[in-house]
Design an enzyme around this catalytic site. Structure first.
Site, mmCIF file in Angstrom:
data_model
loop_
_atom_site.group_PDB
_atom_site.id
_atom_site.type_symbol
_atom_site.label_atom_id
_atom_site.label_comp_id
_atom_site.label_asym_id
_atom_site.label_seq_id
_atom_site.Cartn_x
_atom_site.Cartn_y
_atom_site.Cartn_z
ATOM 1 N N THR A 10 4.444 3.918 1.727
ATOM 2 C CA THR A 10 5.640 3.725 0.635
ATOM 3 C C THR A 10 4.773 3.476 -1.309
ATOM 4 N N GLY A 11 3.863 2.025 -0.102
ATOM 5 C CA GLY A 11 3.430 0.960 -1.645
ATOM 6 C C GLY A 11 2.235 2.187 -1.852
ATOM 7 N N GLN A 12 1.506 1.189 -2.616
ATOM 8 C CA GLN A 12 0.692 1.819 -3.639
ATOM 9 C C GLN A 12 -1.199 2.461 -2.748
ATOM 10 N N ALA A 80 4.213 -5.357 3.875
ATOM 11 C CA ALA A 80 4.213 -6.385 3.379
ATOM 12 C C ALA A 80 4.594 -6.845 2.059
ATOM 13 N N SER A 82 4.292 -8.556 -0.578
ATOM 14 C CA SER A 82 3.134 -8.153 -0.914
ATOM 15 C C SER A 82 2.463 -9.170 -2.709
ATOM 16 N N THR A 123 -6.276 -9.894 2.443
ATOM 17 C CA THR A 123 -6.702 -10.315 1.330
ATOM 18 C C THR A 123 -7.746 -11.430 -0.180
ATOM 19 N N GLU A 125 -6.986 -13.275 -2.083
ATOM 20 C CA GLU A 125 -5.654 -14.093 -2.263
ATOM 21 C C GLU A 125 -6.559 -15.432 -1.322
ATOM 22 N N TYR A 147 2.111 -16.885 -0.144
ATOM 23 C CA TYR A 147 1.808 -15.566 0.708
ATOM 24 C C TYR A 147 0.259 -15.358 0.744
ATOM 25 N N LYS A 151 -1.086 -14.710 4.498
ATOM 26 C CA LYS A 151 -2.281 -13.597 4.710
ATOM 27 C C LYS A 151 -3.495 -14.291 5.199
ATOM 28 N N HIS A 177 -6.549 -4.980 -5.938
ATOM 29 C CA HIS A 177 -7.294 -3.075 -6.675
ATOM 30 C C HIS A 177 -5.533 -2.457 -7.748
ATOM 31 N N ARG A 182 0.494 1.585 -9.193
ATOM 32 C CA ARG A 182 0.707 -0.214 -9.114
ATOM 33 C C ARG A 182 2.032 -0.367 -9.570
HETATM 34 P P1 NDP Z 1 2.670 -3.451 -1.838
HETATM 35 O O1 NDP Z 1 3.779 -3.759 -2.757
HETATM 36 O O2 NDP Z 1 1.776 -1.766 -3.101
HETATM 37 O O3 NDP Z 1 3.162 -1.514 -0.799
HETATM 38 C C1 NDP Z 1 3.951 -3.079 0.214
HETATM 39 C C2 NDP Z 1 4.589 -1.663 1.719
HETATM 40 O O4 NDP Z 1 5.206 -2.665 2.434
HETATM 41 C C3 NDP Z 1 5.673 -0.915 0.800
HETATM 42 O O5 NDP Z 1 5.147 0.490 1.353
HETATM 43 C C4 NDP Z 1 6.840 -1.496 1.719
HETATM 44 O O6 NDP Z 1 7.666 -0.948 1.542
HETATM 45 C C5 NDP Z 1 6.390 -2.530 2.610
HETATM 46 N N1 NDP Z 1 7.508 -3.165 3.271
HETATM 47 C C6 NDP Z 1 7.329 -4.306 2.691
HETATM 48 N N2 NDP Z 1 7.761 -4.991 4.118
HETATM 49 C C7 NDP Z 1 8.206 -4.431 4.449
HETATM 50 C C8 NDP Z 1 8.912 -4.730 6.343
HETATM 51 N N3 NDP Z 1 9.999 -5.697 6.216
HETATM 52 N N4 NDP Z 1 9.511 -2.862 7.025
HETATM 53 C C9 NDP Z 1 8.828 -2.464 6.656
HETATM 54 N N5 NDP Z 1 7.699 -2.104 5.338
HETATM 55 C C10 NDP Z 1 7.797 -2.702 4.991
HETATM 56 O O7 NDP Z 1 1.674 -3.565 -2.126
HETATM 57 P P2 NDP Z 1 -0.246 -2.583 -2.274
HETATM 58 O O8 NDP Z 1 -0.007 -1.138 -1.467
HETATM 59 O O9 NDP Z 1 -0.810 -2.807 -3.338
HETATM 60 O O10 NDP Z 1 -0.573 -2.980 -0.582
HETATM 61 C C11 NDP Z 1 -0.667 -2.584 0.269
HETATM 62 C C12 NDP Z 1 -1.330 -4.112 1.769
HETATM 63 O O11 NDP Z 1 -2.363 -5.056 1.090
HETATM 64 C C13 NDP Z 1 -0.385 -5.061 0.953
HETATM 65 O O12 NDP Z 1 -0.508 -5.890 2.840
HETATM 66 C C14 NDP Z 1 -0.685 -6.027 0.353
HETATM 67 O O13 NDP Z 1 -0.745 -7.521 0.494
HETATM 68 C C15 NDP Z 1 -2.179 -6.268 0.686
HETATM 69 N N6 NDP Z 1 -3.540 -6.352 0.115
HETATM 70 C C16 NDP Z 1 -3.364 -5.630 -1.221
HETATM 71 C C17 NDP Z 1 -4.491 -6.286 -2.725
HETATM 72 C C18 NDP Z 1 -4.643 -5.222 -3.628
HETATM 73 O O14 NDP Z 1 -4.562 -5.148 -4.825
HETATM 74 N N7 NDP Z 1 -2.992 -3.704 -3.778
HETATM 75 C C19 NDP Z 1 -5.536 -6.248 -2.430
HETATM 76 C C20 NDP Z 1 -5.661 -7.385 -0.974
HETATM 77 C C21 NDP Z 1 -4.452 -6.940 0.484
HETATM 78 P P3 NDP Z 1 9.328 -0.290 0.976
HETATM 79 O O15 NDP Z 1 8.737 0.299 -0.098
HETATM 80 O O16 NDP Z 1 10.460 -0.063 1.352
HETATM 81 O O17 NDP Z 1 9.104 -1.758 0.133
HETATM 82 P P1 GDR Z 2 -2.307 -11.397 -7.958
HETATM 83 O O1 GDR Z 2 -1.798 -10.109 -8.484
HETATM 84 O O2 GDR Z 2 -1.936 -12.767 -8.159
HETATM 85 O O3 GDR Z 2 -3.661 -11.131 -7.868
HETATM 86 O O4 GDR Z 2 -2.630 -10.400 -6.104
HETATM 87 P P2 GDR Z 2 -1.050 -10.252 -10.206
HETATM 88 O O5 GDR Z 2 -1.839 -9.045 -11.006
HETATM 89 O O6 GDR Z 2 0.085 -10.313 -9.727
HETATM 90 O O7 GDR Z 2 -1.689 -11.558 -10.958
HETATM 91 C C1 GDR Z 2 -2.812 -11.228 -11.019
HETATM 92 C C2 GDR Z 2 -3.541 -12.725 -12.329
HETATM 93 O O8 GDR Z 2 -2.406 -12.633 -13.464
HETATM 94 C C3 GDR Z 2 -2.277 -13.673 -13.780
HETATM 95 N N1 GDR Z 2 -0.976 -13.377 -14.483
HETATM 96 C C4 GDR Z 2 0.505 -12.373 -14.400
HETATM 97 N N2 GDR Z 2 0.536 -12.466 -13.287
HETATM 98 C C5 GDR Z 2 1.817 -11.110 -13.372
HETATM 99 N N3 GDR Z 2 2.174 -10.984 -12.044
HETATM 100 N N4 GDR Z 2 2.460 -11.637 -14.381
HETATM 101 C C6 GDR Z 2 2.527 -12.148 -15.693
HETATM 102 O O9 GDR Z 2 3.166 -11.974 -16.736
HETATM 103 C C7 GDR Z 2 1.265 -12.507 -15.550
HETATM 104 N N5 GDR Z 2 0.290 -12.990 -16.839
HETATM 105 C C8 GDR Z 2 -0.669 -13.713 -16.349
HETATM 106 C C9 GDR Z 2 -1.519 -14.153 -12.858
HETATM 107 O O10 GDR Z 2 -1.594 -15.754 -12.977
HETATM 108 C C10 GDR Z 2 -2.500 -13.719 -11.714
HETATM 109 O O11 GDR Z 2 -3.138 -15.001 -11.743
HETATM 110 C C11 GDR Z 2 -2.403 -9.518 -6.004
HETATM 111 C C12 GDR Z 2 -0.919 -8.446 -4.646
HETATM 112 O O12 GDR Z 2 -2.208 -7.378 -4.897
HETATM 113 C C13 GDR Z 2 -1.852 -9.549 -3.964
HETATM 114 O O13 GDR Z 2 -0.947 -8.713 -2.734
HETATM 115 C C14 GDR Z 2 -2.899 -9.091 -3.239
HETATM 116 O O14 GDR Z 2 -3.646 -9.641 -1.350
HETATM 117 C C15 GDR Z 2 -3.734 -9.593 -4.195
HETATM 118 O O15 GDR Z 2 -4.035 -8.911 -5.674
HETATM 119 C C16 GDR Z 2 -5.717 -9.970 -4.152
#
Ligand code: NDP
Ligand code: GDR
Length: 337
Positions: A10-12, A80, A82, A123, A125, A147, A151, A177, A182
């Site tokens: 259900t996530g991105q 996760a 996230s 990640t 991170e 976080y 990870k 990404h 998002r």
């Molecule tokens: P999202 O936050 O959009 O999605 C997270 C997903 O995890 C949702 O489907 C959520 O379900 C599910 N989830 C959370 N807790 C549980 C649980 N207890 N049981 C079952 N499902 C659960 O994340 P993204 O799609 O952006 O990212 C996907 C993965 O990649 C994550 O692990 C993230 O940490 C990692 N990642 C993401 C990056 C990014 O830039 N997007 C970069 C690097 C790593 P629900 O809809 O129910 O909340």
């Molecule tokens: P990040 O993404 O922490 O890199 O993790 P986020 O978009 O939350 O932050 C990126 C940078 O922007 C700065 N920032 C702010 N961030 C948020 N959220 N809100 C604000 O108002 C704001 N102002 C400035 C933050 O300090 C940070 O430096 C994402 C997630 O998807 C993780 O799950 C994933 O692993 C990493 O990217 C790669």
């Protein structure tokens, strides 16, 4: 027809990966956790094509059950907690969801009697306080948030299960990404959504934290293809996935306002100390040469493509929502009372 099980469907990323695998002819199973409302917004168009399995990362037997019901050939472990910000507020829960759940899934995989290829969503991170730029698979880790620490545990467990039990387990070290799907709490979508509302005259302020943080932002649709490619290789391994181009949050704000024709955005943006993180990741820049060499992965979308597609989407979505609110309030004002 191969079977794939996606946690976090259900996530991105789960939504893009499900689309991609369905197009490839996979039977796609998705883990969903019970909530009072089903978070189906991102996969609404796929509801008839996905088989859903009720499971939770905290409940190991439910994960084993999900494996058995799906008889998955490939497991993509995307679920996760996230969001970095929440991990500071809930460090213990983050450890349960984001770290220990990886072991729960890996152990479950060890207990079924057919081979499974496993993808772990790691990640950038984990690099955190970076010592060398750009970061690749050899760069030392120094996470800067609960976080990132969680990870890193998941990453090392994936490596450990590969080395200990000969499991086909890959860790994808993905840099940020983004996409119109998002979550609104992440900075890119927070900006695109606010800029869309400012453009439509519905908002006049955008409040942010650190504008100087730099990230290597790519497009989620490109990155899910890399996940799949990792699992199609002869041997399991770990790969950095990134664009190799970094921008600051300020650059993102600049490009977003520029797109709606505003050059001087200073009257619309304020920064507040409450949105600064206790420990910040100042800059990330990835080197994805290994993925390029091993399986020819290259990103297709530029920074500008990403910013523009997110704003276009948000302008459309916000305008539609406003229209339906107007319709509802009109309906109410014309009700007899
Ligand atoms: P999202 O936050 O959009 O999605 C997270 C997903 O995890 C949702 O489907 C959520 O379900 C599910 N989830 C959370 N807790 C549980 C649980 N207890 N049981 C079952 N499902 C659960 O994340 P993204 O799609 O952006 O990212 C996907 C993965 O990649 C994550 O692990 C993230 O940490 C990692 N990642 C993401 C990056 C990014 O830039 N997007 C970069 C690097 C790593 P629900 O809809 O129910 O909340
Ligand atoms: P990040 O993404 O922490 O890199 O993790 P986020 O978009 O939350 O932050 C990126 C940078 O922007 C700065 N920032 C702010 N961030 C948020 N959220 N809100 C604000 O108002 C704001 N102002 C400035 C933050 O300090 C940070 O430096 C994402 C997630 O998807 C993780 O799950 C994933 O692993 C990493 O990217 C790669």
């Amino acid at each position: 027809m191969p079977n794939a099980l996606i946690t976090g469907i259900t996530g991105q990323d789960g939504s893009y990966l499900a689309e991609f695998l369905l197009q490839k002819g996979y039977r796609v199973y998705g883990v969903v956790r019970r909530a009072s409302t089903f978070n189906s917004e991102r996969i609404h168009h796929l509801l008839d094509e996905i088989e859903f399995i009720d499971a939770d990362l905290l409940d190991q037997l439910s994960l084993l059950r999900a494996l058995r019901l799906s008889r998955a050939d490939e497991v993509y472990n995307l679920a996760a907690m996230s969001f970095v910000g929440t991990s500071f507020a809930q460090p213990v829960a983050t450890g349960e969801y984001t770290a220990l759940s990886v072991t729960r899934m890996l152990e479950a995989i060890r207990f079924v009697d057919w081979p499974i290829r496993f993808y772990q969503a790691s990640t950038s991170e984990m690099f955190g306080k970076v010592q060398t730029t750009p970061q690749n698979e050899q760069t030392p880790f120094h996470p800067r948030s609960p976080y990132g620490v969680a990870k890193l545990y998941g990453h090392w467990m994936t490596v450990n299960f590969r080395e200990s039990y000969d499991l086909f387990a890959c860790s994808g070290i993905l840099f940020n990404h983004e996409s119109p799907r998002r979550g609104l709490e992440f900075v890119t979508r927070k900006i695109s959504h606010a800029v869309a509302r400012i453009h439509l005259g519905l908002q006049d302020k955008l409040t942010l934290g650190n504008l100087d943080a730099r990230r290597d932002w790519g497009f989620a649709g490109d990155y899910v293809q890399a996940m799949w490619l990792m699992l199609q290789q002869e041997k399991p391994d770990d790969y950095v996935i990134s664009t190799g181009v970094a921008h600051s949050v300020r650059d993102f704000v600049d490009a977003a306002f520029d797109y709606i024709g505003i050059d001087d955005w200073s009257p619309y943006v304020e920064t507040v100390p409450q949105l600064l993180r206790p420990a910040e990741v100042d800059q990330l820049l990835g080197d994805a040469s290994k993925a390029r060499q091993k399986f020819s992965w290259v990103p297709t979308a530029t920074f500008e493509d990403i910013v523009h597609s997110m704003i276009e989407h948000d302008i459309r979505q916000v305008a539609q929502a406003e229209e339906s609110i107007k319709k509802v309030s009109y309906a109410f004002t014309t009700q007899p009372c």
